[in-house]
Design an enzyme around this catalytic site. Sequence first.
Site, mmCIF file in Angstrom:
data_model
loop_
_atom_site.group_PDB
_atom_site.id
_atom_site.type_symbol
_atom_site.label_atom_id
_atom_site.label_comp_id
_atom_site.label_asym_id
_atom_site.label_seq_id
_atom_site.Cartn_x
_atom_site.Cartn_y
_atom_site.Cartn_z
ATOM 1 N N LYS A 115 0.832 -1.285 0.146
ATOM 2 C CA LYS A 115 -0.162 0.083 -0.077
ATOM 3 C C LYS A 115 0.746 1.164 0.023
ATOM 4 C CE LYS A 115 -4.635 -1.397 1.848
ATOM 5 N NZ LYS A 115 -5.509 -0.946 3.050
ATOM 6 N N LYS A 207 -4.943 -10.259 -7.038
ATOM 7 C CA LYS A 207 -6.214 -10.484 -6.242
ATOM 8 C C LYS A 207 -7.526 -9.481 -6.727
ATOM 9 C CE LYS A 207 -5.621 -8.108 -2.040
ATOM 10 N NZ LYS A 207 -5.744 -7.877 -0.588
ATOM 11 N N LYS A 210 -10.855 -3.667 -4.020
ATOM 12 C CA LYS A 210 -11.632 -2.526 -4.018
ATOM 13 C C LYS A 210 -10.953 -1.351 -5.005
ATOM 14 C CE LYS A 210 -13.736 -3.127 0.507
ATOM 15 N NZ LYS A 210 -13.677 -3.015 1.779
#
Length: 345
Positions: A115, A207, A210
């Site tokens: 992230k 994966k 969102k």
Amino acid sequence: MTDFPMRVFSGVQPTGNLHLGNYLGAITNFVALQDKFDCIYCVVDMHAVTVWQDPQALAHNTREVTAAFIAAGIDAKSHIVFNQSQVSGHAELAWIFNCVARMGWLNRMTQFKEKAGKHRENASVGLFTYPNLMAADILLYQATHVPVGEDQKQHLELSRDIAQKFNTDFATAIAEKGFGDQYFPLPEPLITGPAARVMSLRDGTNKMSKSDPSDLSRINLSDDGDTIAKKIRKAKTDPEPLPHEAAGFEGRPEAQNLVGIYAALAGKSGDEVLTEVGGQQFSQFKERLTELAVASLAPVGAEMTRLMDDPAFIDQVLADGAGRARELAAPILHGAKDIIGFIQS
Ligand code: AMP
Ligand code: TRP
């Protein structure tokens, strides 16, 4: 060893675009566990703000995750559904855990590295200490079982390490105060959803997420039937027909993902599905998958929309859940502070 009553806790971030991975990796498992355990399901808004969130969108997304929980079948009366920021004990225990966890432990967290990317120096401090807050979420209720998708396994291990270190660092005080030999349980991950790792429809090696900029990469719980059909039609595949057995997925992550999704939605094993569809062309299989996906997800999406039309009802569910969560948390937090030596009135 202290015997803790079995209690389930899990959280979902209100960061928009709830998708099929959240549903099959986490939410359907949340629903299934309600029969056997006391469950606490939390919309983790404090985790969400570790990266920038537009305030209006955050409030909307918090209600949307709550609506998804209820629409999927979580019973907010028999169990507890609330948003994290309404129960101040999460932040208080997280501070204590900031002082228990070691820098070296957090430095190993792969989600922070992903992230924060190349801009580590620019990431919020909260993003770095995120796993300590997650440990606080679980241990504030002395929860013993935590249903999550595969991607949360490392964070759960860190929660166990924190519980263990607290128990050993304060072993003498824990015993003296009459809490036995352990104050916090070591929470068990339950990575047992029908599909613990759903991959992107555009790239079977990533994966479903969102934050993927391509909306075609995921099926959102709020998508209507036509949108679901379009996304499955456009899902990446390869030119070969479907294999007859799992060994044939070698080097074919997209085929494996679509069959995995079908199996999870149908409640069947991957092998069972391959005996039915092995040898089919993707065009034929995708029609079947679309039918099943629309039949399973469209009613959930429709119920979410209906619930979102009544925000006052959703806010009441959250307020009621937060009240009950506070009651459960209060003595546990009080005990932890007492063990540490904080004077309390
Ligand atoms: P998040 O959206 O990161 O708050 O995740 C909420 C829950 O969904 C967590 O238990 C995750 O492990 C799970 N989850 C998220 N993405 C996926 C995915 N692609 N496949 C399976 N589970 C997932
Ligand atoms: N980190 C989890 C995720 O991104 C969300 C989460 C926060 C959570 N606190 C938790 C999950 C406690 C389980 C238990 O998916």
